[in-house]
Structures are given as C-alpha cells and as structure tokens.
Design a protein around this motif. Sequence first.
Motif, PDB file in Angstrom:
ATOM      1  N   LYS A 311       0.833  -1.210   0.000  1.00  0.00           N
ATOM      2  CA  LYS A 311       0.000   0.000   0.000  1.00  0.00           C
ATOM      3  C   LYS A 311       0.867   1.258   0.000  1.00  0.00           C
ATOM      4  O   LYS A 311       0.532   2.250  -0.668  1.00  0.00           O
ATOM      5  CB  LYS A 311      -0.930  -0.005   1.212  1.00  0.00           C
ATOM      6  CG  LYS A 311      -2.049  -1.032   1.115  1.00  0.00           C
ATOM      7  CD  LYS A 311      -2.952  -0.976   2.342  1.00  0.00           C
ATOM      8  CE  LYS A 311      -4.114  -1.972   2.210  1.00  0.00           C
ATOM      9  NZ  LYS A 311      -4.993  -1.952   3.407  1.00  0.00           N
ATOM     10  N   LEU A 314       2.174   1.545  -3.439  1.00  0.00           N
ATOM     11  CA  LEU A 314       1.066   1.934  -4.323  1.00  0.00           C
ATOM     12  C   LEU A 314       0.817   3.437  -4.264  1.00  0.00           C
ATOM     13  O   LEU A 314       0.576   4.082  -5.303  1.00  0.00           O
ATOM     14  CB  LEU A 314      -0.195   1.162  -3.917  1.00  0.00           C
ATOM     15  CG  LEU A 314      -1.453   1.412  -4.745  1.00  0.00           C
ATOM     16  CD1 LEU A 314      -1.267   0.900  -6.158  1.00  0.00           C
ATOM     17  CD2 LEU A 314      -2.650   0.736  -4.098  1.00  0.00           C
ATOM     18  N   SER A 318       1.320   5.742  -7.572  1.00  0.00           N
ATOM     19  CA  SER A 318       0.116   6.405  -8.070  1.00  0.00           C
ATOM     20  C   SER A 318       0.329   7.896  -8.216  1.00  0.00           C
ATOM     21  O   SER A 318      -0.171   8.520  -9.166  1.00  0.00           O
ATOM     22  CB  SER A 318      -1.064   6.130  -7.118  1.00  0.00           C
ATOM     23  OG  SER A 318      -1.362   4.755  -7.058  1.00  0.00           O
ATOM     24  N   TYR A 332      -1.150  -4.188  -7.684  1.00  0.00           N
ATOM     25  CA  TYR A 332      -2.484  -4.754  -7.463  1.00  0.00           C
ATOM     26  C   TYR A 332      -2.485  -6.264  -7.695  1.00  0.00           C
ATOM     27  O   TYR A 332      -3.181  -7.013  -6.986  1.00  0.00           O
ATOM     28  CB  TYR A 332      -3.504  -4.080  -8.384  1.00  0.00           C
ATOM     29  CG  TYR A 332      -4.050  -2.784  -7.834  1.00  0.00           C
ATOM     30  CD1 TYR A 332      -4.677  -2.743  -6.593  1.00  0.00           C
ATOM     31  CD2 TYR A 332      -3.941  -1.593  -8.556  1.00  0.00           C
ATOM     32  CE1 TYR A 332      -5.185  -1.551  -6.090  1.00  0.00           C
ATOM     33  CE2 TYR A 332      -4.440  -0.398  -8.049  1.00  0.00           C
ATOM     34  CZ  TYR A 332      -5.062  -0.386  -6.819  1.00  0.00           C
ATOM     35  OH  TYR A 332      -5.559   0.790  -6.316  1.00  0.00           O
ATOM     36  N   LYS A 333      -1.719  -6.739  -8.662  1.00  0.00           N
ATOM     37  CA  LYS A 333      -1.629  -8.187  -8.888  1.00  0.00           C
ATOM     38  C   LYS A 333      -0.994  -8.891  -7.698  1.00  0.00           C
ATOM     39  O   LYS A 333      -1.459  -9.962  -7.274  1.00  0.00           O
ATOM     40  CB  LYS A 333      -0.815  -8.460 -10.155  1.00  0.00           C
ATOM     41  CG  LYS A 333      -1.531  -8.110 -11.444  1.00  0.00           C
ATOM     42  CD  LYS A 333      -0.647  -8.406 -12.651  1.00  0.00           C
ATOM     43  CE  LYS A 333      -1.359  -8.039 -13.952  1.00  0.00           C
ATOM     44  NZ  LYS A 333      -0.498  -8.267 -15.134  1.00  0.00           N
ATOM     45  N   MET A 335      -1.009  -7.807  -4.614  1.00  0.00           N
ATOM     46  CA  MET A 335      -1.968  -7.754  -3.504  1.00  0.00           C
ATOM     47  C   MET A 335      -3.053  -8.816  -3.678  1.00  0.00           C
ATOM     48  O   MET A 335      -3.471  -9.462  -2.707  1.00  0.00           O
ATOM     49  CB  MET A 335      -2.585  -6.354  -3.424  1.00  0.00           C
ATOM     50  CG  MET A 335      -1.611  -5.279  -2.991  1.00  0.00           C
ATOM     51  SD  MET A 335      -2.319  -3.609  -3.012  1.00  0.00           S
ATOM     52  CE  MET A 335      -3.486  -3.726  -1.669  1.00  0.00           C
ATOM     53  N   ASN A 347     -11.399  -9.229  -1.270  1.00  0.00           N
ATOM     54  CA  ASN A 347     -10.383  -8.217  -1.555  1.00  0.00           C
ATOM     55  C   ASN A 347      -9.550  -8.580  -2.771  1.00  0.00           C
ATOM     56  O   ASN A 347      -9.095  -7.703  -3.513  1.00  0.00           O
ATOM     57  CB  ASN A 347      -9.471  -8.033  -0.341  1.00  0.00           C
ATOM     58  CG  ASN A 347     -10.138  -7.234   0.767  1.00  0.00           C
ATOM     59  OD1 ASN A 347     -10.946  -6.344   0.502  1.00  0.00           O
ATOM     60  ND2 ASN A 347      -9.828  -7.551   2.006  1.00  0.00           N
ATOM     61  N   CYS A 351      -8.982  -6.144  -6.061  1.00  0.00           N
ATOM     62  CA  CYS A 351      -7.674  -5.818  -6.639  1.00  0.00           C
ATOM     63  C   CYS A 351      -7.627  -6.161  -8.121  1.00  0.00           C
ATOM     64  O   CYS A 351      -7.123  -5.384  -8.943  1.00  0.00           O
ATOM     65  CB  CYS A 351      -6.576  -6.569  -5.886  1.00  0.00           C
ATOM     66  SG  CYS A 351      -6.312  -6.005  -4.188  1.00  0.00           S
ATOM     67  N   ARG A 354      -9.318  -3.670 -10.341  1.00  0.00           N
ATOM     68  CA  ARG A 354      -8.462  -2.517 -10.657  1.00  0.00           C
ATOM     69  C   ARG A 354      -7.529  -2.857 -11.820  1.00  0.00           C
ATOM     70  O   ARG A 354      -7.280  -2.025 -12.702  1.00  0.00           O
ATOM     71  CB  ARG A 354      -7.639  -2.136  -9.425  1.00  0.00           C
ATOM     72  CG  ARG A 354      -8.464  -1.721  -8.213  1.00  0.00           C
ATOM     73  CD  ARG A 354      -9.109  -0.376  -8.406  1.00  0.00           C
ATOM     74  NE  ARG A 354      -9.782   0.082  -7.214  1.00  0.00           N
ATOM     75  CZ  ARG A 354      -9.211   0.833  -6.273  1.00  0.00           C
ATOM     76  NH1 ARG A 354      -7.954   1.213  -6.407  1.00  0.00           N
ATOM     77  NH2 ARG A 354      -9.895   1.209  -5.208  1.00  0.00           N
ATOM     78  N   VAL A 355      -6.999  -4.075 -11.799  1.00  0.00           N
ATOM     79  CA  VAL A 355      -6.124  -4.512 -12.894  1.00  0.00           C
ATOM     80  C   VAL A 355      -6.907  -4.547 -14.207  1.00  0.00           C
ATOM     81  O   VAL A 355      -6.407  -4.115 -15.260  1.00  0.00           O
ATOM     82  CB  VAL A 355      -5.537  -5.904 -12.579  1.00  0.00           C
ATOM     83  CG1 VAL A 355      -4.718  -6.424 -13.763  1.00  0.00           C
ATOM     84  CG2 VAL A 355      -4.673  -5.842 -11.327  1.00  0.00           C
TER      85      VAL A 355
END
Length: 524
Positions: A311, A314, A318, A332-333, A335, A347, A351, A354-355
């Motif tokens: 995080k 990230l 970002s 994200y992958k 996570m 969760n 994630c 998002r990918v």
Amino acid sequence: WKLSLLETLSKIMKAKTNFRLKLENARRPGVQFDFSSIGRGLLTTEKVLEARVREYQRLKKDSGDPTEMLELALKTLALSRLIASHNKTYNNKHHYLIQAHCRVSESYLLGGMETQALQHAREGMEQSKGSNNNTIDLPQVYTCLGRSHMAKGEIKQAQVLFQKALSTIREQDDDDSAESTAKQCEILREVAEAFWRENKTEESLDTLCDVWTLQESQYGADSKQLVPTYLLLGQAYSKKREFENALEHLQRASRICRENGLVNTLEYGKVCVLIATCCAADPEESRIQADYISDTIPLEPDYDKAIENLKAGLKVYSELKGPDSPEVVNIYKEMAQICLSQNDYANAIECMKRVLAAARERYGEGEYEVGMSLKRIGEMYLLNDNLVDAKKTLRKCIAVFTSLGSSRYEGLILQVKETLATIKAASKAMRYVTMRQEEKRIGTIEEENVTSLTSEPRLPLASSVILGSDAERNHNTSSVILGSDGGKDQDEVEKRSEEEEGSAGGDEDYSEEDDFVVNYAPQE
C-alpha cells in the motif's frame, strides 16, 4: 487688395504656429539613454540551457518518465548545438555537446531504445576527441557507452568501458574526495549489474559490498547516499532467495528514506514493493539458503506486513507514475495474490478489478491482458461461491479470447469452457440437494435419505484450484489458474461445455434454476 490682405494674414498665422511648436520643443527635456545596462538582464542561451538541465535532473529524480526526459534531453541537445554553432572559439562548447548527448542516450535507454542510445553515446565520444580538456567528460562518456552495450547484451564490452571510466576517475581525482567517491560508486553499481547479467552472483555481491564500504566510509552508514546501494543489495539477495539478508538491507533503506523525507521518491516505492515480496515469500527458502541456523527467520510469511508495504508503494507510484501505470498494476496483482493466499477472496476480486480497469484503459476491450484479467476474476468468484458472477465473467473471457482469433488461445478457451461445465455440474448437484431438503421439510421423504445426500461436498472444485503462472503465454505476472485437467480428452470437454458455447458473449442466458441455486442454496 482684400485678397492680398488675406494671403498676408495666413502667412502670419502659419509663422506663429511654427514658432509656438519650436518653442514647445525647446522647452522639453532631452531623453537620456543608459546603454551600460543593456544585456545585464537578458535571458541568454546558456541560461536557458542551464534551466533545462536543472529541469531534466529534477524529472529524473522525481518521476523518471522516459518520454518527458527524452523531450527535455533533445531540447538541451538543440540548445547545445546552437551555442556551439555561434561560438566557434568557445572553450566549453564540446563540454555542452558531450553532456547533451549523454542525457539523450540515458533517456533512450530508459525508453528501451538501445540502438539510438548507443548512437548518441558514440556521438558524445566523438565530441570528447575534439575537446582539449576531454578528461573531465571521459568517465561519463565511457559509462554511457557501457550502459548502451550492456542493454544490447554486450556485457564484455560494457565491463571494459566501465573499467576505463574507473581508471580515468582515479587518475584525475583525489580518491578521498566526495565527488570522486560518488562517481566511482555509480560506475561500480553498473559493474555489479554487468556481473549479475553474466550470472556471476558472488562477483556482483562483492562489488556491491565494495560500494557499500566506500560510501559508508565517506558519508556514514545512515546517509541518504546509501539508499540506492541498499536497494541493489536487497534486490541481489532476494534473487538469490536469501530473504533474510535482503530484508536487512531493504529495511535500512526504508528507514533512511523516512528519516530524510524521501517517502515520495521512486526509490522508496521500489524499496516498499521489494520488502513486500520478501515478507510474502516462503521462509523455508531462506532457511534452506542460510548456512547457519537463525532464530530471526519467521516460521510463516508475514502477509500483513507485505500488504502494508504494498500500500505504501502503491501510494508512491500512483502519485508519481499515475493510477494506470504498469507499476501500479503489478502492485495490485501482488496484492490479489496475497489475498488469495489468505483466502480473502473479496479483496482479491477488488484488486483484480483494478487490474482489469487499467488493462481496458491501456489496451482496449479485446486484448489478451483483458481476457486474462476476466479469467482470474471469474475463478476468484468461483472460489468465493458466487456462481452467477463467475459464469458471467468467464463467458466474457471466452468472448475476448474468441475475438482475438488466434489458435494460440484455444487452450485457454478450452480451459475456461471446462470450468464453466464444472460450474454447471456443481449447480445441478446443489439444486438437487436443495430440492430434497425442501421435500424433507414438507415431509415427503425420509430424513436419513436427505442426510446421505447433504453429506456430499456442495462444490467439488476446491481440489482443482492451483496457484501458479500461465503455461500458454510467457508473462511475468502473478496469476491464478483453475480447472486445468491436462489429461482429459478434448472431445469429452467439448461435450461437457456444448451448452455454454452459444452463450459465450452474453449475460442473458441464465435460467431461473441458476438463480435458484444462488438465492436459495443452504450455506454450509
């Protein structure tokens, strides 16, 4: 006589007007020009070049965007050529051109264009030959050429050029000076990477330890100059699967970044992601690699610490790279993979969504990355007992792979169809058990029969779930593969999934029986 009088009066009026104008001009103060101040505040080409170079260095440190860096580097090259063309006898014109070519070469390398990078590095070398004081720029030119050759896989030539750069620095500078130390450490890190590419792991680590010793003696163990070296040491040890040693160096780098206010830099983001990778790895690998018994090696992976560091990384990527950058997608992958290891399917699905959104934004709807993301999300829905969303997502996945129209994806399509057929069989079994329980409730069958029916597993798919990488295409991403039977006959699979073939692209083929399964099936 009247006409002559009028002419005389007009002449008198003109004379008075001219006299008044001359008198007014005589009374005005004269304008004084101070030519000594001209040029003092003008923006010269050299000043514009210096501003562009500072902007380039700032961009390199903050975001490292190859496109923006290349644009600025080309601007500095154009300005340097302008200075050189208008100052034929200017002593530093070669220096400006050498520096500009090296910046352009560096930007091309970051963008993956090795040929152009090598071309500009050679241009810089040619300019250094025409300079009277070329020893100042030779180390940078040798290093730039070495990086270009190493990017093209020519490791031997790169090592020779790096050694020439080191020799030049040691000849012209005092070995104890801070500037000399910084230059030597930068080149030694390149030498370590060259050793690593030749699979000479021990030589690479020895070189990095030399850099560490040199910097520690010059700056101190907790100096921010050591962060890149600690990061490289962490990467080297993690590739050797010695995660305990890797974490030792990476945690030092993380602490130094926090203490010096460097938490919004790319180096801190890389450190956080690498710490997460080490925390999520199997500690047994570190125990096997260690030459001694260590009580500091944990018994289980520290997934909570891994998620915390992911995080943090990230947030950095970002802000600096953008929410749809490849670095953010890879985080994200990772996570999602960790959430799967903890059986946290909800969760993991978020994630991977998002990918999927990033893949659609970057590649469009009908691309391989979109299809693989849909496949993984559908399999996660299946693990989470959400059969309706699993079927919808997997059918969309088949539609994407079918639209690609290549034979290389037939194995993936077959695998997804097999998973859909398994879902259909499980749905029928669940529906059968639910109907029998309803009959028992109203007293139409014996209780012992229902007990024998409900004792069967409700969703016999858990044993077919494996975590690993896709065998159909070589991609360096974490992945989830479900339902890979491998040894089954293709005809048998097609027979099991023939009802799903016609509904590959739509969501309207669901029957009321499927909804009944999801809405009314008892939870075990």
